[in-house]
Design an enzyme around this catalytic site. Structure first.
Site: not given
Ligand code: NAD
Length: 497
Positions: A189, A242-244, A247, A265, A300, A398
């Site tokens: 995706k 992707g973003s925390t 995640g 990640e 990242c 970030e």
């Protein structure tokens, strides 16, 4: 790789008709719902394609096909999967210009980077995992002679790979290459902000000989098709970049459904630490600028916190400001552009918001700080803030844009304390000519990777991933390949009964 002029890329893009349909069971198709969303070029606003907006129904279809395709694919000799994946890599290389162009048009990165960095890296990743898979052995346990303990590796099953928009093809290949090599079937995706190269990739895989259902691509939003895949009872593993925040959500979905394996990640706020004995300060300044401005700062592992020993801080910042000039954004299709367009208006507004907050909190703006208007495209100037403290939002959150936060320190202890005072732990760098200082500092940093006297070094032979809230998975290397299989013990007794 050849370096074509702007006119070449413009002409090529005029003839391009990007595919926006999903790729399910070996063919392109509309979403079951018939819904679409539009993909636009962030550098011009031009409409690129209508993209199928997949949801739960498409996810279920794709999972069923992936499951049907699994026994054959998993049962192939590793050397046969290797042969097919090497052909796939070859197809990617043969279509490098087209894929690089799709990448640049879709998310705004400079064409020189797409063509010379992302594409070779994606193909190399496919090749590396293909080459490795027929060299991985099982084990025989050290048992008594009356028993035989076999430890074998088997595929996980159906793997969903959910990836971001900053390196769309590269991030996709970091997942699909080891997953496919290890015998899993994969549903990819891509981000809704950059689905076009992944959709083309699926057809190339099919053309290379990967059977239907082995690699499928479902474009769509995270909260629809992404969530459906992450929550699906018949998906065995979830590989995410992707973003925390997302995640954490995906880990929750996995726990609430079938406890599928999750490899996360996530984000970073990496510390680039420069000691006074770093050596050639102009070189370090140039590298520090590259560490934050490459790929518009949408990286990242961007070196977004520059920690500098106070005795050289003013000198170094002066030089970084000078080098920032070389990173003025420009038309992504122009091979001379070092920085391209920001992926979309939401991201651009977010970057501007971080800059406004930093100014309000007392950081000192040394250069940049605002959007740049080039033919109505979405661009942001390379930006440097000095006098940042580690408790400011700019040092903690970030930005995912070309914004550098410079923080001074007086001792190695202080530098390490500042670097580690972050929820993230993705990357860090240490610049010093003193080997002892380099290694002792590297050891103390809570980070999945530490670069010494370089920024972002590495290749396929080393793992890539985070400590702390930067994630728990590892891409690249044999460690990543191992993640995509599960261990089976077969215990045999001799002479029983
Ligand atoms: P994001 O988390 O917003 O989206 C990533 C993917 O997750 C997209 O495909 C998105 O559609 C999907 N998604 C979003 N919400 C979802 C949900 N509820 N359920 C399922 N899927 C969902 O991240 P982004 O903006 O695309 O990418 C930027 C982030 O990625 C940054 O934080 C960056 O640091 C991180 N990143 C990390 C690495 C790494 O290797 N650690 C590499 C590249 C990017």
């Amino acid at each position: 790789m050849t370096q074509h002029a702007l006119a070449h890329w413009q002409a090529l893009s005029e003839g391009l008709r990007p595919e926006g349909r999903a790729f399910i069971n070996g063919r392109y198709c509309e979403a079951v719902s018939g819904e679409h969303f539009a993909s636009h070029n962030p550098a011009t606003g031009a409409h690129l394609a209508d993209v199928a907006s997949c949801d739960k129904q498409d996810a279920s279809l794709a999972v069923a096909h992936a499951r049907t395709a699994l026994p054959h694919w998993a049962g192939l000799a590793p050397a046969e999967r290797k042969r097919l994946l090497l052909r796939f890599a070859e197809m990617v290389e043969r279509h490098a210009e087209e894929l690089a162009l799709l990448e640049t048009l879709d998310m705004g990165k400079p064409i020189a980077n797409s063509l010379n960095v992302d594409l070779p890296a994606a193909a190399r990743c496919l090749r590396w995992n293909a080459e490795a898979i027929d060299k991985v052995y099982g084990e025989i346990a050290p048992t008594a002679s009356s028993s035989l303990g076999l430890v074998t590796r088997e595929p996980l099953g159906v793997v969903a790979a959910i990836v971001p928009w900053n390196f769309p093809l590269m991030m996709a290949c970091w997942k699909i290459a080891p997953a496919l090599a290890a015998g899993n079937t994969v549903i990819l995706k891509p981000s809704e902000k950059s689905p076009l190269s992944a959709l083309r990739l699926a057809a190339l895989a099919h053309e290379a000989g990967l059977p239907a259902g082995v690699l499928q691509v479902l474009p769509g939003y995270g909260h629809t098709v992404g969530k459906a895949l992450a929550s699906h009872m018949d998906v065995n593993a979830l590989a995410f970049t992707g973003s925390t925040g997302v995640g954490k959500l995906l880990t929750q979905y996995a726990g609430e459904s079938n406890l599928k394996r999750t490899f996360m990640e996530c984000g970073g706020k990496s510390a680039n630490i420069v000691f006074a004995d770093a050596g050639n300060l102009d070189f370090v300044a140039q590298q520090a600028a590259q560490a934050i401005f490459y790929n518009q700062g949408e990286v990242c592992i961007a070196g977004s916190r520059l920690l500098v020993e106070n005795s050289i801080k003013d000198q170094l910042v002066e030089r970084i400001v000078h080098h920032a000039a070389a990173w003025q954004p420009g038309n992504p299709l122009d091979p001379a552009s070092a920085m391209g367009a920001i992926v979309d208006a939401t991201q651009l507004d977010g970057i501007a918001g971080h800059v406004a907050a930093a100014l309000k909190q007392g950081a000192r703006l040394r250069t940049g700080g605002e959007p740049v208007n080039i033919n109505g495209g979405l661009y942001f100037a390379p930006t440097v803030f000095d006098n940042v403290t580690n408790n400011m939002a700019l040092a903690r959150e970030e930005v995912f844009g070309p914004v550098l936060a410079v923080i001074g320190f007086d001792s190695a202890d202080e530098a390490v304390a500042i670097a580690n005072d972050s929820p993230y732990g993705l990357a860090a760098a240490v610049w010093t000519q003193n080997l002892d200082r380099a290694l002792t500092t590297a050891r103390r940093l809570e980070s999945g990777q530490v670069f010494v006297n370089n920024y972002a070094g590495g290749d396929m032979t080393v793992p890539f991933g985070g400590y702390k809230q930067s994630g728990n998975g590892r891409d690249k290397s044999l460690h990543s390949l191992a993640e995509y299989s599960q261990l089976k013990t077969t215990w045999i007794e001799f002479g029983a009964g």
